[in-house]
Design a protein around this motif. Structure first.
Motif: not given
Length: 182
Positions: A141-154
């Motif tokens: 979950t930490a990596s998913l949150a980090l990536h979301k903040r960096a502009g990644f989308r699922i």
């Protein structure tokens, strides 16, 4: 990632709280520390399907030299790394890379991963790459949150895509599309 990694900089900022840390191109002189950080992530169990870090030669051969970076402290110790690989040799995918980002367990929560992702995004956009993708275990979950903040989308979940430590694992697919490269 451990509980400590969940404290990663929530602002999405690429700054590192330690004023002495710097992002540099990842080089052979960083090999031992980079592979140790990779192995630490592997050992935690929610970072990759890999079971052991590769040799430096294999690591280097698989990753694009112009899109790999290390975060160093004032003494030159590696705090973390990010690297990208080609998704395909087909010309239609020349603007698509897959990446990995790993941070030394004892330095998580200082914005290192955010700074590394920013360096990767900057380098890929300068090179005309329009998509950065990654596959992350849903438990990370930490990596998913980090990536979301960096502009990644699922973009989806590959269910039971592979066995890892005797269990079937899902992988969440993420991508970041460049707003600059069209």
């Amino acid at each position: 990632m451990t509980e400590a990694s969940k404290r990663e900089d929530r602002s999405g900022s690429a700054s590192i709280s330690s004023s002495s840390a710097v992002i540099v191109p990842l080089a052979a002189e960083h090999a031992e520390q980079v592979l140790a950080i990779y192995q630490a992530g592997i050992d935690e169990g929610n970072a990759t399907f890999e079971t052991t870090a590769p040799t430096w030669e294999a690591f280097e051969a698989a990753r694009l030299a112009e899109h790999r970076f290390a975060a160093l402290d004032a003494d030159g110790a590696v705090l973390g790394w990010v690297a990208a690989t080609k998704v395909s040799d087909r010309c239609a995918y020349t603007g698509v890379v897959e990446h990995s980002v790993y941070v030394r367990p004892d330095t998580r929560g200082r914005g290192v991963a955010a700074a590394l992702l920013k360096a990767l995004i900057d380098s890929t956009e300068a090179a005309g790459i329009w998509t950065i993708q990654s596959g992350i275990f849903p438990e990370n979950t930490a990596s998913l949150a980090l990536h979301k903040r960096a502009g990644f989308r699922i973009i989806g979940t590959r269910e039971r895509i592979g066995r890892h430590q005797g269990l079937w694992r899902d992988v969440v697919l993420l991508e970041r599309r460049s707003p600059q490269v069209v």
